[in-house]
Scaffold this active site. Structure first.
Site, PDB file in Angstrom:
ATOM      1  N   SER A 276       0.827  -1.208   0.000  1.00 52.95           N
ATOM      2  CA  SER A 276       0.000   0.000   0.000  1.00 52.95           C
ATOM      3  C   SER A 276       0.867   1.267   0.000  1.00 52.95           C
ATOM      4  O   SER A 276       1.614   1.509  -0.943  1.00 52.95           O
ATOM      5  CB  SER A 276      -0.932  -0.041   1.209  1.00 52.95           C
ATOM      6  OG  SER A 276      -1.915   0.960   1.127  1.00 52.95           O
TER       7      SER A 276
ATOM      8  N   LYS B 256     -12.754   8.287  -8.022  1.00 52.19           N
ATOM      9  CA  LYS B 256     -11.905   9.487  -8.051  1.00 52.19           C
ATOM     10  C   LYS B 256     -10.609   9.243  -7.293  1.00 52.19           C
ATOM     11  O   LYS B 256      -9.515   9.601  -7.765  1.00 52.19           O
ATOM     12  CB  LYS B 256     -12.653  10.672  -7.439  1.00 52.19           C
ATOM     13  CG  LYS B 256     -13.763  11.244  -8.312  1.00 52.19           C
ATOM     14  CD  LYS B 256     -14.402  12.452  -7.639  1.00 52.19           C
ATOM     15  CE  LYS B 256     -15.476  13.065  -8.526  1.00 52.19           C
ATOM     16  NZ  LYS B 256     -16.112  14.249  -7.872  1.00 52.19           N
TER      17      LYS B 256
END
Length: 432
Positions: free
Chosen positions: A101, A144
């Site tokens: 991540s 988004k």
């Protein structure tokens, strides 16, 4: 005596050679990050970058083992790395470590990305966390965020001449790569078994800096210095632990409750206040479910109300359920390392609740106990009439002779009970 100037000059020359040799010897600084990415780890890395700049180090090695973390802290670290005048290496180690991540973004942003055998990287799909701690259900907003993260990783990969497609797949598809897969796909620069092997492989290597400059690393016989965490940083890292944050919250509420239940105790209130402030600092870096926090506070209020209102245990049971449910809901994070374990929460919640219940029991017991001091302590005492009492007389109660009044006649020697304490050392009695 004639040889003295010659010896003195020789010593000066030798000393100058040693100083110049030491000054030209390259210096490598290393810092170890074995925790989630949050404001504390960001401060540690940024401090290491600043120290490397001040000491004019040849290289900074970030030994990384992280499951990921917060986007804001990740971007702060990356900004420091790409603007660093000192080259930065991300080294995923030791064996079995990972840079997932946020750790993947940071590693891609570094000048050199290296991994130890048996490590992995990737799984960088962004996970939005709402104020309540729940995953963001708005798919448009999720898209988004994903598009923004994909564009960010493409920019970093292009600047560092790494495999853009594999980097983007790690974001969009949450793909993870072993060290061999990443090396073969040109996501990383090399695989090194140890830090020593890493520095040997980088010696003489030409790297492209973020601003486009090409720089050659000269690390032969480099002095390696491990940057130790300061006491403040160690303290902040400990406080940032979600399990400890939860304990601090419960201790804080317990201390405040005890202070309100026993005004003037001071120490419980001071410890409770400090614990709450430390807990709120931890909550700045943890995704808090405020409904869970309000449930815990509600449970504490219910425990306090039990002292004032005799609910026969209803408020206590409501407080117990509220505290346990609030504890389970308190922290919600997609990263397991950023939330307390359920096996840890339930025993602590039950234990603290039992402490609350025990304290409530003691307060209620004290309030229901008959007063044994002062004028009120005389009520209910048993004595004997010293004279006949026809409206007024004398009695012997509590080892003392009192003037007594009664509504009914009482003969001398009969047992009496104190009903009320009047003024002027007079008591009202009745015959038993």
């Amino acid at each position: 005596m004639r040889r003295t100037p010659v010896l003195f000059l020789s010593v000066l020359i030798l000393f100058a050679l040693l100083v110049s040799s030491g000054a030209s010897q390259p210096k490598v600084l290393t810092v170890t990050i074995n925790a989630p990415i949050h404001p504390v780890t960001a401060e540690i890395i940024l401090n290491a970058l600043e120290k490397a700049r001040i000491e004019q180090a040849s290289l900074l090695v970030i030994k990384l083992n992280t499951p990921g973390g917060l986007d804001s802290s990740m971007r702060e670290i990356i900004e420091g790395i790409v603007n660093s005048p000192v080259p930065v290496v991300a080294y995923v180690s030791p064996y079995g470590a990972r840079a997932a991540s946020a750790g993947f973004f940071i590693s891609v942003a570094c000048d050199v990305f290296a991994m130890a055998p048996g490590t992995s990287t990737g799984a960088a799909h962004p996970v939005s966390v709402a104020i309540s701690g729940q995953s963001q259900p708005d798919k448009i907003m999720e898209e988004k965020v994903t598009h923004d993260a994909a564009a960010y990783i493409r920019t970093l990969a292009e600047k560092r001449s790494r495999n853009v497609q594999m980097a983007e797949d790690a974001v969009r598809k949450s793909l993870s790569y072993t060290e061999q897969e990443a090396l073969k796909g040109k996501v990383i620069d090399l695989v090194a078994n140890s830090e020593t092997e890493l520095l040997e492989a980088l010696d003489g290597r030409r790297i492209k800096r973020f601003d486009g400059r090409v720089e050659e690393l000269k690390l032969k016989e480099a002095q390696v210095h491990e940057l130790e965490l300061t006491f403040r940083q160690k303290l902040l890292m400990a406080i940032a632990n979600p399990n400890l944050a939860y304990i601090l919250l419960m201790i804080g509420l317990l201390g405040i409750y005890f202070e309100f239940a026993n005004p003037g105790a001071i120490l419980p209130g001071v410890l409770g206040g400090i614990s709450l402030l430390l807990a709120f600092f931890s909550f700045q870096i943890l995704p808090i479910n405020y409904v869970g926090l309000l449930l815990i506070i509600l449970g504490t209020v219910l425990f306090i109300l039990e002292v004032k209102v005799q609910s026969y245990g209803a408020l206590t049971m409501g407080g117990l359920v509220s505290v346990v449910l609030g504890s389970i809901m308190l922290i919600k994070s997609p990263v397991p390392e950023l939330r307390p374990s359920l096996k840890f929460i339930i025993p602590v919640a039950l234990g603290i609740s039992l402490v609350f219940i025990f304290l409530v029991y003691l307060v209620v017991k004290v309030h229901t106990r008959r007063t044994i001091t002062g004028k009120e302590g005389m009520v209910g005492e048993i004595g004997k009439a010293l004279t006949d009492i026809n409206g007024e007389g004398k009695v012997f109660v509590h080892g003392e002779i009192w003037r007594a009044v009664a509504e009914e006649p009482i003969k001398k020697g009969e047992r009496i009970e104190v009903v009320e304490v009047k003024n002027n050392l007079t008591i009202k009695v009745k015959k038993i």
